[in-house]
Design a protein around this motif. Structure first.
Motif, PDB file in Angstrom:
ATOM      1  N   ARG A  39       1.655   6.633  10.241  1.00 31.74           N
ATOM      2  CA  ARG A  39       0.747   7.767  10.428  1.00 31.74           C
ATOM      3  C   ARG A  39      -0.599   7.324  10.999  1.00 31.74           C
ATOM      4  O   ARG A  39      -1.656   7.807  10.613  1.00 31.74           O
ATOM      5  CB  ARG A  39       0.561   8.519   9.122  1.00 31.74           C
ATOM      6  CG  ARG A  39       1.826   9.231   8.654  1.00 31.74           C
ATOM      7  CD  ARG A  39       1.727   9.763   7.250  1.00 31.74           C
ATOM      8  NE  ARG A  39       2.958  10.465   6.857  1.00 31.74           N
ATOM      9  CZ  ARG A  39       3.298  10.714   5.597  1.00 31.74           C
ATOM     10  NH1 ARG A  39       2.508  10.316   4.613  1.00 31.74           N
ATOM     11  NH2 ARG A  39       4.413  11.345   5.314  1.00 31.74           N
ATOM     12  N   GLY A  82       0.379  13.851   6.926  1.00 29.87           N
ATOM     13  CA  GLY A  82       1.740  14.068   7.391  1.00 29.87           C
ATOM     14  C   GLY A  82       2.072  15.552   7.394  1.00 29.87           C
ATOM     15  O   GLY A  82       1.306  16.390   6.911  1.00 29.87           O
ATOM     16  N   CYS A 121       7.620   9.707  -0.103  1.00 28.89           N
ATOM     17  CA  CYS A 121       6.513   8.764   0.100  1.00 28.89           C
ATOM     18  C   CYS A 121       6.844   7.376  -0.434  1.00 28.89           C
ATOM     19  O   CYS A 121       6.511   6.364   0.197  1.00 28.89           O
ATOM     20  CB  CYS A 121       5.238   9.296  -0.543  1.00 28.89           C
ATOM     21  SG  CYS A 121       4.546  10.749   0.279  1.00 28.89           S
TER      22      CYS A 121
END
Length: 311
Positions: free
Chosen positions: A105, A53, A87
């Motif tokens: 992702r 990320g 997260c």
């Protein structure tokens, strides 16, 4: 002296901070003695937090602290604490009871890769680890600053911030209505919801950097104004990506807002006005940084990056 940072220079700095964040998170999430018997939980925590990320929130902490001469490594514990909370929120948001996403992702979400129970506990553990990190002397030598950092993260991630915003978002979908009909929110209500759900942690990033750097009240206020404009820009760009983005590029499902009947800035403003407002917000963010001059070049570039991003 100009504070204009080229896109290439910004991308290089963002990548450098992301790499430093990844290394620091790797260390924090090492399978140490305290994790004995919890190998699966640690593996799920690592899966949810070490998925790469942009690490944009840590970048904002680092660059804000840098305004006041704080080196990257000194800001990194706080940057990691914030990223751990972010997260955890992604792991939980992806769950079937929440946004029900199978892709994050570009790979399976944590509950798909493991299972729902493990994903819930992994999110819980990531969040509590964040406060462990902030309470440590490595975050800042001054206990008063550490307390302020902990308090700020708690408030911005809790009922008055991210979690409360997520609850409002679910309610707006009609989750709790007898007829399950989405609510018709005003523009002001959408802005408030998004300022909590998405903007709160982004705002905390700059607030935390200011705390670490010992910013004055006036400097803190200027950074808060910057954070507000950049936060709305971030969510506006996010809404545009959901409406018009490509899943292969974004790494997650798109078109979900319309499917769920969510009230977004795009649905209320229309695409043309949303794009125009996005440009206004970038200018507002840059203007708020004027007191810092050329030192704030990276933060000004971050607002531009938010508006232009494709993922």
């Amino acid at each position: 002296m100009s504070n204009v940072i080229s896109p290439a220079a910004f991308s290089a700095r963002l990548a450098d901070v992301a790499a430093a964040t990844e290394t620091a998170l790797e260390t924090l999430l090492a399978d140490g003695p305290e994790a004995k018997g919890s190998d699966r939980l640690v593996a799920a925590m690592r899966y949810g937090a070490l998925a790469g990320g942009k690490r944009f929130r840590p970048f904002l902490v680092v660059e804000t602290a840098a305004l006041f001469g704080v080196p990257l490594q000194a800001a990194m514990p706080t940057a990691c604490a914030l990223e751990l909370v972010h997260c955890y929120s992604l792991v939980h948001d992806d769950l079937p009871a929440m946004d029900n996403d199978a892709l994050r992702r570009g790979r399976p979400t944590t509950h798909i890769a493991f299972d729902e129970a493990t994903a819930i506990l992994a999110g819980d553990a990531l969040m509590t680890l964040a406060f462990d990190v902030l309470a440590s002397e490595t975050a800042h030598p001054d206990p008063a600053v550490r307390i302020a950092l902990v308090l700020g993260l708690a408030r911005n991630s809790g009922v008055g911030g991210m979690a409360g915003g997520q609850m409002r978002d679910l309610a707006a979908e009609g989750r709790f209505a007898a007829d399950r009909k989405p609510l018709a929110l005003s523009e002001a209500e959408v802005l408030e919801l998004q300022a909590m759900k998405t903007g709160a942690l982004l705002a905390y990033a700059c607030h935390a950097g200011a705390l670490i750097g010992g910013a004055s009240a006036a400097e803190t206020a200027a950074l808060a104004a910057y954070s507000t404009a950049r936060g709305v820009a971030f969510q506006t760009a996010d809404d545009l990506l959901d409406a018009y983005g490509d899943a292969a590029t974004t790494g997650k499902a798109v078109g979900k807002d319309a499917t769920l009947g969510k009230a977004t800035l795009i649905s209320l403003m229309g695409t043309e006005r949303a794009h125009a407002r996005l440009e206004e917000l970038v200018r507002e963010a840059g203007a708020a940084l004027a007191p810092f001059g050329a030192r704030a070049g990276m933060l000004a570039a971050a607002a531009r990056f938010v508006a232009d991003r494709k993922a």
